[in-house]
Design a protein around this motif. Structure first.
Motif, PDB file in Angstrom:
ATOM      1  N   ALA A  43      -2.251  -9.032 -17.912  1.00  0.00           N
ATOM      2  CA  ALA A  43      -2.241 -10.443 -18.317  1.00  0.00           C
ATOM      3  C   ALA A  43      -2.801 -11.349 -17.230  1.00  0.00           C
ATOM      4  O   ALA A  43      -3.496 -12.328 -17.519  1.00  0.00           O
ATOM      5  N   LEU A  44      -2.506 -11.017 -15.974  1.00  0.00           N
ATOM      6  CA  LEU A  44      -2.949 -11.854 -14.855  1.00  0.00           C
ATOM      7  C   LEU A  44      -4.328 -11.444 -14.336  1.00  0.00           C
ATOM      8  O   LEU A  44      -4.821 -12.045 -13.376  1.00  0.00           O
ATOM      9  N   GLU A  45      -4.912 -10.410 -14.973  1.00  0.00           N
ATOM     10  CA  GLU A  45      -6.222  -9.895 -14.564  1.00  0.00           C
ATOM     11  C   GLU A  45      -6.215  -9.551 -13.077  1.00  0.00           C
ATOM     12  O   GLU A  45      -7.122  -9.913 -12.313  1.00  0.00           O
ATOM     13  N   ALA A  46      -5.168  -8.842 -12.670  1.00  0.00           N
ATOM     14  CA  ALA A  46      -4.983  -8.459 -11.271  1.00  0.00           C
ATOM     15  C   ALA A  46      -5.006  -6.937 -11.142  1.00  0.00           C
ATOM     16  O   ALA A  46      -4.775  -6.206 -12.112  1.00  0.00           O
ATOM     17  N   ASP A  47      -5.295  -6.455  -9.929  1.00  0.00           N
ATOM     18  CA  ASP A  47      -5.216  -5.024  -9.664  1.00  0.00           C
ATOM     19  C   ASP A  47      -3.762  -4.581  -9.713  1.00  0.00           C
ATOM     20  O   ASP A  47      -2.858  -5.327  -9.324  1.00  0.00           O
ATOM     21  N   LEU A  48      -3.542  -3.359 -10.170  1.00  0.00           N
ATOM     22  CA  LEU A  48      -2.196  -2.780 -10.209  1.00  0.00           C
ATOM     23  C   LEU A  48      -2.082  -1.725  -9.121  1.00  0.00           C
ATOM     24  O   LEU A  48      -2.922  -0.837  -9.005  1.00  0.00           O
ATOM     25  N   ASP A  49      -1.035  -1.839  -8.309  1.00  0.00           N
ATOM     26  CA  ASP A  49      -0.820  -0.902  -7.215  1.00  0.00           C
ATOM     27  C   ASP A  49       0.687  -0.720  -7.048  1.00  0.00           C
ATOM     28  O   ASP A  49       1.463  -1.224  -7.869  1.00  0.00           O
ATOM     29  N   VAL A  50       1.086  -0.028  -6.003  1.00  0.00           N
ATOM     30  CA  VAL A  50       2.509   0.212  -5.776  1.00  0.00           C
ATOM     31  C   VAL A  50       2.914  -0.236  -4.382  1.00  0.00           C
ATOM     32  O   VAL A  50       2.099  -0.291  -3.464  1.00  0.00           O
ATOM     33  N   VAL A  51       4.184  -0.563  -4.253  1.00  0.00           N
ATOM     34  CA  VAL A  51       4.820  -0.751  -2.953  1.00  0.00           C
ATOM     35  C   VAL A  51       6.115   0.050  -3.012  1.00  0.00           C
ATOM     36  O   VAL A  51       6.872  -0.053  -3.982  1.00  0.00           O
ATOM     37  N   VAL A  52       6.333   0.878  -2.013  1.00  0.00           N
ATOM     38  CA  VAL A  52       7.410   1.867  -2.080  1.00  0.00           C
ATOM     39  C   VAL A  52       8.448   1.621  -0.998  1.00  0.00           C
ATOM     40  O   VAL A  52       8.105   1.368   0.166  1.00  0.00           O
ATOM     41  N   ALA A  53       9.701   1.685  -1.382  1.00  0.00           N
ATOM     42  CA  ALA A  53      10.807   1.623  -0.429  1.00  0.00           C
ATOM     43  C   ALA A  53      11.839   2.663  -0.819  1.00  0.00           C
ATOM     44  O   ALA A  53      11.928   3.075  -1.980  1.00  0.00           O
ATOM     45  N   PRO A 114      -4.109   6.234   1.498  1.00  0.00           N
ATOM     46  CA  PRO A 114      -3.145   5.595   2.392  1.00  0.00           C
ATOM     47  C   PRO A 114      -2.000   4.950   1.618  1.00  0.00           C
ATOM     48  O   PRO A 114      -2.197   4.388   0.541  1.00  0.00           O
ATOM     49  N   GLY A 115      -0.810   5.026   2.209  1.00  0.00           N
ATOM     50  CA  GLY A 115       0.372   4.578   1.488  1.00  0.00           C
ATOM     51  C   GLY A 115       0.547   3.087   1.366  1.00  0.00           C
ATOM     52  O   GLY A 115       1.404   2.625   0.625  1.00  0.00           O
ATOM     53  N   VAL A 116      -0.255   2.302   2.101  1.00  0.00           N
ATOM     54  CA  VAL A 116      -0.111   0.855   2.083  1.00  0.00           C
ATOM     55  C   VAL A 116      -1.418   0.210   1.632  1.00  0.00           C
ATOM     56  O   VAL A 116      -2.485   0.504   2.175  1.00  0.00           O
ATOM     57  N   ALA A 117      -1.349  -0.643   0.621  1.00  0.00           N
ATOM     58  CA  ALA A 117      -2.535  -1.333   0.132  1.00  0.00           C
ATOM     59  C   ALA A 117      -2.967  -2.419   1.114  1.00  0.00           C
ATOM     60  O   ALA A 117      -2.165  -2.933   1.887  1.00  0.00           O
ATOM     61  N   ASP A 118      -4.258  -2.779   1.078  1.00  0.00           N
ATOM     62  CA  ASP A 118      -4.775  -3.882   1.888  1.00  0.00           C
ATOM     63  C   ASP A 118      -4.451  -5.187   1.156  1.00  0.00           C
ATOM     64  O   ASP A 118      -5.061  -5.504   0.141  1.00  0.00           O
TER      65      ASP A 118
END
Length: 209
Positions: A43-53, A114-118
């Motif tokens: 809906a927001l026309e944004a990239d989808l990624d993950v953040v993990v904890a 890599p586990g962390v997105a830019d």
């Protein structure tokens, strides 16, 4: 009451659109948040990624969260609970290192790299399927902050009123469709709230990147 995570995600997406929220990246907290985050990203026309904890369990009681750590090492401790239980510095450091490594491995498995997105300079929306204690959400928000995001928004379908209030200190904006006074667990507000497998979660990422 939400039918399932997809219904919750569609309703959350509609609310964020109504508010005129702009985003470059939507980060789902695996695994349960991916079906919620996917409609939001679309809906927001944004990239989808993950953040993990990963949750930090108490000594002798791993289900009791005394904090959480993200894949980049960003950590949050429930200081009151740590003090009350008399948890040692040595235990905290040991479990932080162990769970940070587990979070890194999980993030790399999901992202295929890599586990962390830019996230530097980006408008970021962190999505979960709901907030109970807020431990993992807090660690994830701190990771996004540490990555120099331009703005950080937490958006969830439902959350504990107390936890959502405390998370306001961790984000520029905190949005929940529902914060019911009788909140006991996230699952009570979903008609269907089954486990989301790793394989299913990854399919959302493959379709959203």
């Amino acid at each position: 009451m939400f039918d399932d995570r997809t219904d919750a995600g569609e309703r959350l997406a509609a609310e964020l659109e109504r508010r005129g929220l702009a985003a470059d990246v939507v980060l789902g907290i695996p695994r349960g948040a991916l079906p919620v985050a996917a409609p939001v990203a679309e809906a927001l026309e944004a990239d989808l990624d993950v953040v993990v904890a990963r949750k930090l369990g108490a000594p002798g009681n791993p289900e009791l969260a005394i904090g959480a750590v993200a894949s980049d090492g960003s950590v949050w401790y429930n200081d009151d609970l740590v003090d009350r239980l008399g948890v040692s510095e040595g235990y905290l450091e040991e479990i932080r290192e162990e769970e940070a490594e587990n979070a890194r491995e999980k993030a790399e498995r999901y992202r295929g790299g890599p586990g962390v997105a830019d996230l530097a300079g980006k408008r970021v929306v962190v999505v979960d399927d709901g907030v109970a204690t807020g431990a993992t959400a807090r660690a994830c928000l701190r990771q996004v902050r540490e990555a120099d995001a331009e703005s950080v928004t937490l958006a969830v379908p439902v959350g504990s009123p107390d936890s959502m209030a405390t998370l306001e200190a961790e984000a520029d904006e905190v949005i929940a469709l529902q914060t019911p006074a009788d909140f006991r667990a996230v699952g009570q507000f979903y008609r269907t709230f089954g486990q989301v497998s790793d394989e299913e979660a990854v399919t959302y990422l493959e379709g959203g990147q």
